[in-house]
Enzyme design. Sequence first.
Site, PDB file in Angstrom:
ATOM      1  CE  LYS A 192      -4.209  -2.020   1.748  1.00  0.00           C
ATOM      2  NZ  LYS A 192      -3.841  -3.383   2.184  1.00  0.00           N
TER       3      LYS A 192
HETATM    4  C1  LIG Z   1      -4.672  -4.417   1.719  1.00  0.00           C
HETATM    5  C2  LIG Z   1      -3.927  -5.680   1.638  1.00  0.00           C
HETATM    6  C3  LIG Z   1      -4.348  -6.719   0.799  1.00  0.00           C
HETATM    7  C4  LIG Z   1      -5.637  -6.646   0.007  1.00  0.00           C
HETATM    8  O1  LIG Z   1      -5.579  -5.720  -1.050  1.00  0.00           O
HETATM    9  P1  LIG Z   1      -6.911  -5.120  -1.668  1.00  0.00           P
HETATM   10  O2  LIG Z   1      -6.449  -4.107  -2.650  1.00  0.00           O
HETATM   11  O3  LIG Z   1      -7.683  -4.527  -0.539  1.00  0.00           O
HETATM   12  O4  LIG Z   1      -7.643  -6.250  -2.292  1.00  0.00           O
HETATM   13  C5  LIG Z   1      -3.563  -7.853   0.711  1.00  0.00           C
HETATM   14  N1  LIG Z   1      -2.424  -7.978   1.439  1.00  0.00           N
HETATM   15  C6  LIG Z   1      -1.995  -7.001   2.255  1.00  0.00           C
HETATM   16  C7  LIG Z   1      -0.758  -7.213   3.057  1.00  0.00           C
HETATM   17  C8  LIG Z   1      -2.722  -5.823   2.378  1.00  0.00           C
HETATM   18  O5  LIG Z   1      -2.280  -4.868   3.194  1.00  0.00           O
END
Ligand SMILES: *Cc1c(COP(=O)(O)O)cnc(C)c1O
Length: 429
Positions: A107
């Site tokens: 993210k």
């Molecule tokens: C947010 C997150 C996900 C999921 O991603 P999305 O875009 O919400 O589907 C998967 N793995 C980790 C470590 C995350 O932080």
Amino acid sequence: MKYYSTNHKSENVSFKEAVLKSMAGDKGLYFPEKIPALPGSFFNALPGMSLSEIGFHFLKPYVTGALSDAELNAIMKDVFSFDIPLVEVEPDKYALELFHGPTLAFKDVGARTLARFLSKFSTTHKTTILVATSGDTGSAVARGFFDMPNIDVVVLYPKNKVSKLQEKQFTTLGKNITALEVNGNFDDCQRMVKAAFADEELKRRMHLSSANSINIARLLPQAIYYFYAYGQLKNREKPVVISVPTGNLGNLTAGLLAKKSGLPVERFVAAANRNNVFQEYLETGTFRPRASVSTLSNAMDVGNPSNLIRIQELYDLSFEAARKDISPYHFSDEETCRTIAAVYKRSQYILDPHGAVAYLGLSSYMKEKNVSGIFLETAHPAKFYQTVEQEIPVKVEIPQRLAESLGRPKQTVEIGCQPEDLKNFLLER
Ligand SMILES: *Cc1c(COP(=O)(O)O)cnc(C)c1O
């Protein structure tokens, strides 16, 4: 480029407006009117291109009118201060390591880009960023926006439902970052944020924006690393399949955007934990949002994924069409743990629980098809060391930047799980 609302009632807006408002007045999500195909020359040059170069070429048509080429270029260079390597874990199975950023989670890419766009666009007033987190978003966003002028960040997270390490990463910063400990689950947090955006009084009294993947400026940059992964593949003779660990479906949507822009990926695997509403939708055509259940891959504990509507838009609301590009799977915590143990034993590669789910999805698919497979490793295993260390015979090394936040005291405000609780907090502050 103009952006329309997925509810098709509000009028189309510019990129700048879509980023600042985050959600349309009719409560739809913004989506680009067109998804431009990248030229053949781009794909030929891909193996030699850096993340920031790819980012520049991919994002350019989406931000035209809002940012100059030089501004976009500078932002991309600034965002990608770290690499996203593709690592061969087993024959034909590659991990795309998305966890080398400041908060060790994928993210960081979207959050860092969004922070830079938003601060460019909000020069005349203070903007309050609301963000609901099931774990990793909070830290990526808080770090991305930390100490930025004219920006306040309010992070909502479900009390006792994120790991201690994750919590420390966004509750110890202070300054322009406030953490709200919500007595509820992630879906409550998300619902509260959505309600705040729809609230007329709040809209009159403050400039609210979102850093969740409902904001188009967080979503678009996530397409960049799919191109970068493809550029790093040595063997492109076999069809390429990419497995994405899914929760709110932002990461998968970005991958599908890359495919629509011409990235030659044969298929995506949508790998979920027990929260498998998306799989159910693809298999039955019925979307039944429901409360999420807690699992070891907690950043994927989502029962009402916001970005489903964008995937539906991409496929003209046809689940049959979506199924031609996406194979869904879901896995239990037991399978996740067994996989962390087995992969370590076979190849000494340490998976985190989210990457393990993605690995499982890819492996299931590859039992039937001879392809070159990439799975997304979305978090550093150190963020989930309690789970991981139970499965492997070695300690997970805790990177310095994570260790630092562990030593600082937590600062939070506890609130209830209703939209009014958030509204009151925002108005009384
Ligand atoms: C947010 C997150 C996900 C999921 O991603 P999305 O875009 O919400 O589907 C998967 N793995 C980790 C470590 C995350 O932080």
